[in-house]
Design an enzyme around this catalytic site. Structure first.
Site, PDB file in Angstrom:
ATOM      1  N   HIS A  55       4.409   2.450   0.990  1.00 30.32           N
ATOM      2  CA  HIS A  55       5.400   1.855   0.082  1.00 30.32           C
ATOM      3  C   HIS A  55       5.837   0.523   0.683  1.00 30.32           C
ATOM      4  O   HIS A  55       6.540   0.487   1.687  1.00 30.32           O
ATOM      5  CB  HIS A  55       6.602   2.777  -0.103  1.00 30.32           C
ATOM      6  CG  HIS A  55       7.690   2.148  -0.920  1.00 30.32           C
ATOM      7  ND1 HIS A  55       7.484   1.690  -2.200  1.00 30.32           N
ATOM      8  CD2 HIS A  55       8.993   1.880  -0.641  1.00 30.32           C
ATOM      9  CE1 HIS A  55       8.607   1.175  -2.674  1.00 30.32           C
ATOM     10  NE2 HIS A  55       9.535   1.274  -1.742  1.00 30.32           N
TER      11      HIS A  55
ATOM     12  N   ASP B 226       7.848  -2.699   0.160  1.00 34.70           N
ATOM     13  CA  ASP B 226       8.880  -3.432  -0.583  1.00 34.70           C
ATOM     14  C   ASP B 226       8.563  -4.915  -0.635  1.00 34.70           C
ATOM     15  O   ASP B 226       8.278  -5.532   0.399  1.00 34.70           O
ATOM     16  CB  ASP B 226      10.244  -3.237   0.071  1.00 34.70           C
ATOM     17  CG  ASP B 226      10.764  -1.823  -0.098  1.00 34.70           C
ATOM     18  OD1 ASP B 226      10.926  -1.397  -1.242  1.00 34.70           O
ATOM     19  OD2 ASP B 226      11.013  -1.159   0.936  1.00 34.70           O
TER      20      ASP B 226
ATOM     21  N   ASP C 109      10.548   4.719  -5.533  1.00 36.49           N
ATOM     22  CA  ASP C 109      11.740   4.323  -4.786  1.00 36.49           C
ATOM     23  C   ASP C 109      12.919   3.867  -5.638  1.00 36.49           C
ATOM     24  O   ASP C 109      14.042   3.899  -5.159  1.00 36.49           O
ATOM     25  CB  ASP C 109      11.372   3.220  -3.780  1.00 36.49           C
ATOM     26  CG  ASP C 109      12.439   3.044  -2.696  1.00 36.49           C
ATOM     27  OD1 ASP C 109      13.191   4.013  -2.439  1.00 36.49           O
ATOM     28  OD2 ASP C 109      12.527   1.963  -2.116  1.00 36.49           O
TER      29      ASP C 109
ATOM     30  N   HIS D 227      12.826  -3.610  -6.899  1.00 34.21           N
ATOM     31  CA  HIS D 227      13.979  -2.714  -6.870  1.00 34.21           C
ATOM     32  C   HIS D 227      14.921  -2.961  -5.693  1.00 34.21           C
ATOM     33  O   HIS D 227      15.921  -2.240  -5.572  1.00 34.21           O
ATOM     34  CB  HIS D 227      13.520  -1.252  -6.896  1.00 34.21           C
ATOM     35  CG  HIS D 227      12.615  -0.866  -5.763  1.00 34.21           C
ATOM     36  ND1 HIS D 227      11.242  -0.934  -5.863  1.00 34.21           N
ATOM     37  CD2 HIS D 227      12.874  -0.403  -4.525  1.00 34.21           C
ATOM     38  CE1 HIS D 227      10.704  -0.520  -4.728  1.00 34.21           C
ATOM     39  NE2 HIS D 227      11.683  -0.201  -3.890  1.00 34.21           N
TER      40      HIS D 227
END
Length: 1000
Positions: free
Chosen positions: A67, A69, A191, A441
């Site tokens: 994951h 970001d 997420d 996000h």
């Protein structure tokens, strides 16, 4: 592929099909995948690449993933390169290097990748041989893309148009690079902090077969685990005919982390599998036994003999060898137990392969029709603060979206001259990428570190500078004038050097909406009288009003205007109109101010009444419908919890909203006021405290009352963080219901202390009743509806009957322990003592049956506001002062969502029906638009319809069909288009087209 695209309408016979197909290759090439070809030689990607499962065993699908970001604790650049590891050890380029290397060592291995923004950068830096190697891995399904957008967007603070744009950009790159095998089958939002119904609708219309996420309210999860409802069918629209917006949705068992004890990344502490039996610390039996316990425990709360385990987490697989060596062993030793009667089968897998097995199970699934807000991970931990966090960034993102749409449109309307013209080379791509990153996000959500937030804003500013060149070139081409154009980005605080100093200038007003708009303009000036003429030479009523003391305080030293020139402009659909402004008189500010509030301000549509004793609003009336409600509006703050109390140690922070009391503090029971009354605008200026002021405005032609609020710096001398709200208290009988939009589109009903799918045990009476408000919210009863249109995403709720509160600003002194590692305490070089934020709320009062006819177009005007550009002096007499890109305005129900250049001769067009099926007797009807009669300067030579994300032909989009436990009848009848050129839109439908055009 079918050939009935209208590319050559006169070629109706089969004899011409070959010609049509050859002519159409330009479109298929752009989309980047072979049409009518599900499988190429040597390609076995997607569902065909899945490992075999065992029908009589519990199949455990291990999904190796990372994951990544797109900015959070470090900037996008820092994450990609692995810079600033003192903040967080993470380097995306090394993750992709390492994963590719390890996939090549074992054909059974699988890996999924999500964030195209990172993969795009990595791909561009690879050699041709490495690109060929990676393409082969993709073609074999060993490297699979999921989600595929430029980023994994936030769902609470994003607008649907920006979400569609960033998804389109990421998916287009994957299509052009890898063809069919690059197309994700699964949406993957592991997420984001709560999940919006509109996002599910968007994903369904983009052709995804399923959707997986990780975060779910702790009470909701407990119920779903008990009832085996962690996998469901989400009916994400109450207007679109099922299954158009139906999406299979799965809730992952461990968020997006591996099961406890099975993390083998270089930053993990779990022991590796030690499988040499001669070693004293041999642990295979222990590892296998623990895994079997976890697998069987997980299986008890899911519905089939297939379960999924996410093997990875934030920025993992930088050393992929650690993960894969242990996963290889885990699979081998667990499966070896089958010889002794074990019922567990472990395999490398992907979310799409897992989804395929669920589909093959042919079960019925529970249905959901609401959303997953608000999200709480514990009794006092509601993630509702980020709905408002960093309100300045949220507004800047919304303005940037408007600027991008204008830039995209003018690139099409101006043609080649817009990209290379008198002002140099302009481009829209820089702002597109910046806007796409901003949807992440941890970006528009306001949950990144301060230096990362600054980087997001810098990217948007840089993108707008590139677009300014393009816009100037395009307007020069369309108008015939190459006069230098100036863009004033600080008009909201009365700063524009050209208008402040020039005695003669022009204002060009570009309207990105496909219908004409009337828009109030306020320009900072130093004169006291001006003459304004429109494009037809007619005089325009204008007035000069003094700049307020609040505005002078906000702008500090950035401007020197003492007055504002106020007038109303009319702009044609998808076009511009030009206004000439001349100074008539200099001198002191006009004596138009009166101290104390008037009893009433009104125009022909609305009347707003003020209490003469308090200076506050006391009522609002709609003069057309003869409605009137009591309405009091004021400002309050909640003191933020610092984490030190008996119930919980959870403080308020960037994510979490947790007031330390259910009763907010009123900032002032009265407001000091002064009023201004002119023929153009009436306003009441209110001062509540040194850090809170407001202007209540009513323009002559407006059906909405404007509340321009200015809040900050929030005082923290008492060592308490503060969360500032405005509250509207009315006589409307709401019965604890209120309504909010979902990502700017469909409206959902909310009720205090209630969740539609489980019995809520409310533990935070304020934070637990807050919801995202992206563009509007309203309260209503049988007679009256009060709608509030916002200029950015904010959080709000209806805590008391007849009341609507909206959070405006937050300043907090503690980190909320969700990873960001710093308090939400914004300041800047201009505001070193704390951030000052200014914004607008627009209030409309209508009958409930017709309210949408007012608030839907009003919200679109705020989202896509006119762009002003200025030229000094007088324009050449041959200048074209007015232009519309459309032959006629679109009907009120139709919104032109997208008009952007796709290729040299191709244009991407999206048209949407902007009303829900139940909203309006007048506008909730199907509407037909003729594409050939749409544009004034473009000939539409060919058209093909695509899915929403423009990465599949619409008539070739195939999705899994799912059976809900309770089926409902379709809401609307189907219909047939009368011709290939005429497009009919039903309520809430978005249709996407690739047009081949030529400029007239």
């Amino acid at each position: 592929m079918s050939y009935d695209f209208g590319l050559f309408p006169n070629m109706a016979t089969k004899a011409h099909h070959l010609v049509v197909a050859l002519a159409f290759t330009v479109l298929s090439g752009v989309l980047g995948f072979p049409l009518n070809q599900e499988k190429k030689d040597g390609v076995s990607c997607g569902y065909q690449s899945c490992h075999a499962t065992k029908p009589n065993l519990l199949n455990v699908h291990l999904v190796p993933h990372t994951h990544d970001d797109v900015g959070w604790l470090k900037t996008v650049d820092q994450y990609f390169y692995g810079d600033r590891n003192d903040i967080q050890h993470a380097g995306v380029q090394y993750i992709l290097d390492s994963v590719v290397d390890q996939l090549l060592k074992n054909p059974d291995r699988r890996f999924i990748y999500v964030e195209t923004a990172f993969f795009y950068r990595w791909w561009k830096r690879q050699s041709s041989s490495m690109q060929q190697t990676v393409t082969q891995l993709v073609n074999e399904g060993r490297l699979e893309f999921v989600n595929g957008g430029w980023c994994m967007s936030d769902e609470a603070a994003t607008h649907y148009s920006a979400v569609i744009d960033q998804m389109t950009m990421g998916l287009r790159f994957l299509n052009e690079t890898f063809g069919l095998c690059g197309r994700p089958r699964v949406a993957w939002h592991i997420d984001p902090f709560g999940h919006a119904r509109e996002h599910a609708s968007i994903f369904a219309q983009m052709g995804y077969d399923g959707f997986f996420f990780g975060r779910l309210d702790y009470q909701d999860r407990a119920r779903r685990m008990m009832e085996k409802e962690q996998e469901l069918l989400w009916r994400a629209s109450d207007s679109l005919t099922p299954p158009m917006a139906d999406l299979f949705t799965g809730i992952l068992p461990n968020g997006y982390n591996p099961p406890e004890g099975f993390c083998w990344d270089q930053l993990c502490d779990d022991p590796p599998i030690r499988d040499d039996p001669d070693l004293e610390d041999y642990n295979v039996d222990d590892v296998v036994q623990r895994f079997l316990l976890i697998a069987n425990s997980q299986a008890r709360v899911y519905k089939t003999n297939h379960i999924i385990m996410t093997m990875g987490s934030d920025f993992q697989y930088e050393n992929a060898n650690l993960w894969y060596k242990n996963l290889d062993k885990l699979i081998h030793y667990v499966n070896a137990r089958q010889a002794n009667g074990s019922n567990v089968n472990v395999l490398y897998s992907t979310p799409s392969c897992y989804l395929q097995e669920l589909h093959r199970a042919n079960l019925t699934w529970p249905m959901k029709t609401d959303d997953f807000f608000p999200y709480a991970d514990d009794a006092h931990d509601f993630w509702t603060g980020y709905f408002t966090s960093r309100p300045a960034l949220k507004r800047y993102e919304r303005i940037s979206n408007s600027n991008l749409q204008t830039c995209n449109q003018l690139e099409v309307l101006g043609g080649q001259a817009s990209r290379k013209g008198p002002f140099g080379e302009g481009d829209s791509q820089t702002l597109r990428k910046a806007m796409a990153v901003a949807q992440h996000h941890d970006a528009v959500s306001g949950t990144a570190k301060q230096h990362v937030t600054n980087d997001y804003a810098r990217r948007l500013a840089n993108g707008w500078q590139h677009c300014q060149v393009l816009v100037s070139n395009s307007l020069a081409s369309l108008s015939g004038s190459s006069a230098e154009r100036v863009y004033c980005d600080y008009l909201n605080i009365s700063v524009c050097s050209l208008t402040e100093s020039s005695k003669k200038f022009t204002v060009s007003v570009y309207n990105p909406l496909a219908r004409p708009v009337s828009w109030p303009v306020r320009l900072p000036v130093n004169g006291t009288a001006y003459n304004i003429t429109d494009a037809k030479g007619r005089s325009v009523d204008c007035k000069v009003v003094p700049v307020s003391s609040a505005t002078r305080g906000v702008r500090r030293t950035r401007g020197f205007a003492i007055n504002e020139l106020v007038f109303q402009v009319q702009a044609p659909p998808l076009g511009y109109s030009t206004y000439s402004v001349s100074l008539l008189k200099n001198g002191p500010p006009p004596a138009s101010r009166q101290h104390g509030a008037p009893i009433v301000i009104q125009n022909k549509f609305l009347r707003a009444t003020f209490d003469p004793d308090t200076g506050l609003l006391s009522s609002l009336s709609n003069l057309e419908t003869k409605q009137a409600i009591n309405l009091t509006q004021n400002f309050y703050w909640y003191n933020a919890s610092n984490g030190h109390n008996s119930k919980s140690n959870q403080p308020s922070g960037a994510y979490i909203f947790r007031p330390n009391s259910s009763t907010p503090f009123i900032i002032s029971k009265t407001a000091r006021t002064e009023s201004i009354q002119t023929s153009v605008v009436q306003e009441v200026r209110q001062w509540f405290a040194p850090w809170v002021s407001q202007v209540v405005r009513l323009y002559a032609d407006s059906r909405a009352l404007e509340l321009e609020w200015t809040v900050g710096p929030l005082p923290i001398d008492d060592s308490l963080g503060k969360e500032v709200i405005t509250r509207l208290d009315t006589s409307i009988k709401t019965s604890e219901f209120f309504y909010t939009d979902s990502n700017g589109r469909e409206v959902l009903q909310r009720k205090k202390d209630f969740r539609p799918t489980w019995n809520l045990k409310q533990s935070e009476p304020i934070a637990g009743n807050y919801y995202p408000i992206n563009s509007r919210a309203y309260i209503k009863d049988d007679l009256d509806q009060l709608t509030v249109v916002t200029d950015r995403s904010q959080g709000g709720g209806s805590i008391q009957n007849g009341s609507l509160e909206i959070m405006l600003h937050r300043r907090l002194l503690y980190d909320d322990v969700r990873g960001v590692g710093e308090p939400l305490n914004e300041s800047s070089c201009i505001y070193p003592n704390g951030l000052v934020v200014r914004g607008r709320l627009l209030l409309s009062l209508d009958r409930p049956a017709t309210a949408a006819d007012t608030h839907r177009p009003l919200a679109q005007e705020v989202v896509l506001q006119p762009l002003l550009s200025f030229t000094d002096g007088q324009l050449d007499t041959n200048t074209r002062l007015e232009f519309s890109g459309l032959q006629a305005a679109l009907p009120p129900a139709v919104h032109l969502l997208t008009l952007s250049q796709w290729d040299q001769e191709l244009v991407l067009l999206r048209l949407e029906h902007q009303f829900q099926s139940w909203e309006s007797k007048l506008n909730s009807q199907p509407v037909t638009v003729n594409l050939q009669k749409l544009f004034s300067t473009l000939d539409v030579l060919g058209v093909s319809e695509l899915n929403l994300s423009a990465n599949q032909w619409k008539d070739e989009m195939r999705r899994f069909e799912w059976t809900p436990q309770k089926e409902e009848k379709p809401l609307l009848k189907t219909f047939e288009n009368p011709s290939v050129w005429e497009v009919t839109l039903r309520p809430m439908e978005i249709r996407t087209f690739l047009l081949r055009v030529s400029v007239r």
